[in-house]
Write a protein that holds these residues in place. Structure first.
Motif, PDB file in Angstrom:
ATOM      1  N   THR A   4       0.814  -1.216   0.000  1.00  0.00           N
ATOM      2  CA  THR A   4       0.000   0.000   0.000  1.00  0.00           C
ATOM      3  C   THR A   4       0.844   1.260   0.000  1.00  0.00           C
ATOM      4  OG1 THR A   4      -0.206  -0.122   2.405  1.00  0.00           O
ATOM      5  CG2 THR A   4      -1.998  -1.086   1.101  1.00  0.00           C
ATOM      6  N   SER A   5       2.112   1.119   0.351  1.00  0.00           N
ATOM      7  CA  SER A   5       3.024   2.258   0.331  1.00  0.00           C
ATOM      8  C   SER A   5       4.431   1.759   0.026  1.00  0.00           C
ATOM      9  CB  SER A   5       3.017   2.951   1.697  1.00  0.00           C
ATOM     10  OG  SER A   5       4.055   3.905   1.772  1.00  0.00           O
ATOM     11  N   THR A   6       5.257   2.620  -0.512  1.00  0.00           N
ATOM     12  CA  THR A   6       6.646   2.230  -0.763  1.00  0.00           C
ATOM     13  C   THR A   6       7.501   2.425   0.486  1.00  0.00           C
ATOM     14  OG1 THR A   6       7.118   4.427  -1.646  1.00  0.00           O
ATOM     15  CG2 THR A   6       6.588   2.693  -3.243  1.00  0.00           C
ATOM     16  N   ALA A   7       6.949   3.087   1.497  1.00  0.00           N
ATOM     17  CA  ALA A   7       7.702   3.330   2.727  1.00  0.00           C
ATOM     18  C   ALA A   7       8.074   2.011   3.405  1.00  0.00           C
ATOM     19  CB  ALA A   7       6.884   4.188   3.683  1.00  0.00           C
ATOM     20  N   GLY A   8       9.339   1.895   3.781  1.00  0.00           N
ATOM     21  CA  GLY A   8       9.792   0.711   4.503  1.00  0.00           C
ATOM     22  C   GLY A   8      10.045  -0.513   3.641  1.00  0.00           C
TER      23      GLY A   8
ATOM     24  N   MET B 139      -3.239   2.512 -16.332  1.00  0.00           N
ATOM     25  CA  MET B 139      -4.530   1.873 -16.057  1.00  0.00           C
ATOM     26  C   MET B 139      -4.376   0.779 -15.006  1.00  0.00           C
ATOM     27  SD  MET B 139      -6.639   1.719 -19.651  1.00  0.00           S
ATOM     28  CE  MET B 139      -5.569   0.494 -20.344  1.00  0.00           C
ATOM     29  N   LEU B 140      -3.317  -0.017 -15.116  1.00  0.00           N
ATOM     30  CA  LEU B 140      -3.084  -1.061 -14.124  1.00  0.00           C
ATOM     31  C   LEU B 140      -2.886  -0.450 -12.743  1.00  0.00           C
ATOM     32  CD1 LEU B 140      -0.676  -3.465 -16.043  1.00  0.00           C
ATOM     33  CD2 LEU B 140      -3.068  -3.873 -15.447  1.00  0.00           C
ATOM     34  N   GLY B 141      -2.158   0.671 -12.687  1.00  0.00           N
ATOM     35  CA  GLY B 141      -1.943   1.351 -11.417  1.00  0.00           C
ATOM     36  C   GLY B 141      -3.240   1.855 -10.810  1.00  0.00           C
ATOM     37  N   VAL B 142      -4.103   2.403 -11.649  1.00  0.00           N
ATOM     38  CA  VAL B 142      -5.410   2.897 -11.175  1.00  0.00           C
ATOM     39  C   VAL B 142      -6.231   1.741 -10.614  1.00  0.00           C
ATOM     40  CG1 VAL B 142      -7.623   3.857 -11.939  1.00  0.00           C
ATOM     41  CG2 VAL B 142      -5.488   4.929 -12.659  1.00  0.00           C
ATOM     42  N   PHE B 143      -6.242   0.601 -11.315  1.00  0.00           N
ATOM     43  CA  PHE B 143      -7.014  -0.548 -10.831  1.00  0.00           C
ATOM     44  C   PHE B 143      -6.431  -1.123  -9.550  1.00  0.00           C
ATOM     45  CE2 PHE B 143      -8.491  -0.791 -15.351  1.00  0.00           C
ATOM     46  CZ  PHE B 143      -9.807  -0.476 -15.070  1.00  0.00           C
ATOM     47  N   ALA B 144      -5.116  -1.134  -9.413  1.00  0.00           N
ATOM     48  CA  ALA B 144      -4.493  -1.621  -8.180  1.00  0.00           C
ATOM     49  C   ALA B 144      -4.881  -0.725  -7.007  1.00  0.00           C
ATOM     50  CB  ALA B 144      -2.972  -1.678  -8.338  1.00  0.00           C
ATOM     51  N   GLU B 145      -4.874   0.601  -7.222  1.00  0.00           N
ATOM     52  CA  GLU B 145      -5.263   1.534  -6.171  1.00  0.00           C
ATOM     53  C   GLU B 145      -6.746   1.372  -5.832  1.00  0.00           C
ATOM     54  OE1 GLU B 145      -5.109   6.320  -5.166  1.00  0.00           O
ATOM     55  OE2 GLU B 145      -4.031   5.543  -6.890  1.00  0.00           O
ATOM     56  N   PHE B 146      -7.576   1.192  -6.860  1.00  0.00           N
ATOM     57  CA  PHE B 146      -9.014   0.983  -6.659  1.00  0.00           C
ATOM     58  C   PHE B 146      -9.254  -0.266  -5.808  1.00  0.00           C
ATOM     59  CE2 PHE B 146     -13.047  -0.862  -8.431  1.00  0.00           C
ATOM     60  CZ  PHE B 146     -13.904   0.046  -7.856  1.00  0.00           C
ATOM     61  N   GLU B 147      -8.544  -1.336  -6.111  1.00  0.00           N
ATOM     62  CA  GLU B 147      -8.679  -2.578  -5.351  1.00  0.00           C
ATOM     63  C   GLU B 147      -8.299  -2.369  -3.886  1.00  0.00           C
ATOM     64  OE1 GLU B 147      -6.720  -7.046  -5.209  1.00  0.00           O
ATOM     65  OE2 GLU B 147      -6.275  -5.738  -6.899  1.00  0.00           O
TER      66      GLU B 147
ATOM     67  N   ASN C  89      -8.431   0.468  -2.205  1.00  0.00           N
ATOM     68  CA  ASN C  89      -9.472   1.286  -1.577  1.00  0.00           C
ATOM     69  C   ASN C  89     -10.720   0.477  -1.273  1.00  0.00           C
ATOM     70  OD1 ASN C  89      -7.829   3.544  -1.617  1.00  0.00           O
ATOM     71  ND2 ASN C  89      -8.628   4.290  -3.559  1.00  0.00           N
ATOM     72  N   LEU C  90     -11.093  -0.431  -2.171  1.00  0.00           N
ATOM     73  CA  LEU C  90     -12.246  -1.299  -1.909  1.00  0.00           C
ATOM     74  C   LEU C  90     -11.998  -2.194  -0.697  1.00  0.00           C
ATOM     75  CD1 LEU C  90     -13.384  -2.470  -5.469  1.00  0.00           C
ATOM     76  CD2 LEU C  90     -14.580  -0.923  -3.909  1.00  0.00           C
ATOM     77  N   ARG C  91     -10.794  -2.732  -0.604  1.00  0.00           N
ATOM     78  CA  ARG C  91     -10.449  -3.592   0.528  1.00  0.00           C
ATOM     79  C   ARG C  91     -10.539  -2.812   1.839  1.00  0.00           C
ATOM     80  NH1 ARG C  91      -5.434  -4.206  -0.085  1.00  0.00           N
ATOM     81  NH2 ARG C  91      -5.542  -5.393  -2.001  1.00  0.00           N
ATOM     82  N   LYS C  92     -10.055  -1.561   1.837  1.00  0.00           N
ATOM     83  CA  LYS C  92     -10.130  -0.728   3.037  1.00  0.00           C
ATOM     84  C   LYS C  92     -11.580  -0.459   3.426  1.00  0.00           C
ATOM     85  CE  LYS C  92      -5.776   1.800   2.551  1.00  0.00           C
ATOM     86  NZ  LYS C  92      -5.184   3.106   2.216  1.00  0.00           N
ATOM     87  N   GLU C  93     -12.427  -0.167   2.420  1.00  0.00           N
ATOM     88  CA  GLU C  93     -13.844   0.083   2.697  1.00  0.00           C
ATOM     89  C   GLU C  93     -14.507  -1.150   3.310  1.00  0.00           C
ATOM     90  OE1 GLU C  93     -15.938   1.463  -0.773  1.00  0.00           O
ATOM     91  OE2 GLU C  93     -14.790   3.332  -0.858  1.00  0.00           O
TER      92      GLU C  93
END
Length: 189
Positions: free
Chosen positions: A41-45, A111-119, A121-125
């Motif tokens: 979810t983040s590149t940190a760490g 587009m792949l990046g947008v879908f990965a982020e969407f996925e 966000n859905l998981r968080k919801e």
């Protein structure tokens, strides 16, 4: 010096296996592999990703099995792509038609990046909905307190100093101060 195919594999938890990704990267010709078990979810760490990006030289190709192994947010993905482009490093996916040297390949990558982020966000919801439902049933109580507030207040009550309390309980002085302030605020109400 010849170009190197660098493989990067990532899974989200220690319980998951990197074996399938590393086998695919080796089969794709990667001679140097970087692996880690960290959330995407983040590149940190993500030290293995940092090491892979540091290791890569102009003309090399960073290879992943899928874009979501590299980043789960479009912002992180674009930052990584920008870094690769500045260093003259190509990006390749073994399971997706990604080619950062063409306009169509760049669009597909975005587009792949947008879908990965969407996925993500859905998981968080879904997770928040589950927590809310559990709280409504009285099942979810949250994380257990890691600091014994009553012990902090007892020690403060007998005149022990904040630094001494912090050292004895293995917490920061600021935590002791915050607990004292919260108790004072509650008493004033």
């Amino acid at each position: 010096m010849s170009a190197t195919l660098i493989g990067y594999a990532r899974v989200s938890s220690a319980a998951q296996s990197l074996e399938i990704q590393t086998a695919a990267l080796t089969a794709a010709g990667c001679t140097k592999l970087f692996t880690e078990k960290k959330s995407g979810t983040s590149t940190a760490g993500r030290s293995a990703l940092e090491k892979a990006l540091e290791y890569a030289r102009e003309g090399d190709t960073l290879t992943v099995t899928r874009i979501d192994r590299l980043a789960r947010s479009i912002a992180d993905l674009q930052t990584i792509i920008r870094c690769l482009k500045q260093k003259g490093i190509a990006l390749r996916c073994t399971e997706q038609p990604v080619d950062t040297s063409t306009a169509a390949g760049k669009a597909f990558l975005d587009m792949l990046g947008v879908f990965a982020e969407f996925e993500t966000n859905l998981r968080k919801e879904r997770q928040m909905e589950g927590i809310a439902a559990a709280k409504a049933k009285g099942v979810y109580k949250g994380r257990k307190a890691s600091v014994d507030r009553e012990e902090v207040m007892r020690r403060l009550g007998v005149g022990e100093g904040k630094s001494s309390i912090a050292a004895a309980l293995g917490i920061t002085r600021m935590t002791v101060h915050r607990i004292a302030k919260e108790a004072l605020t509650a008493a004033e109400k």
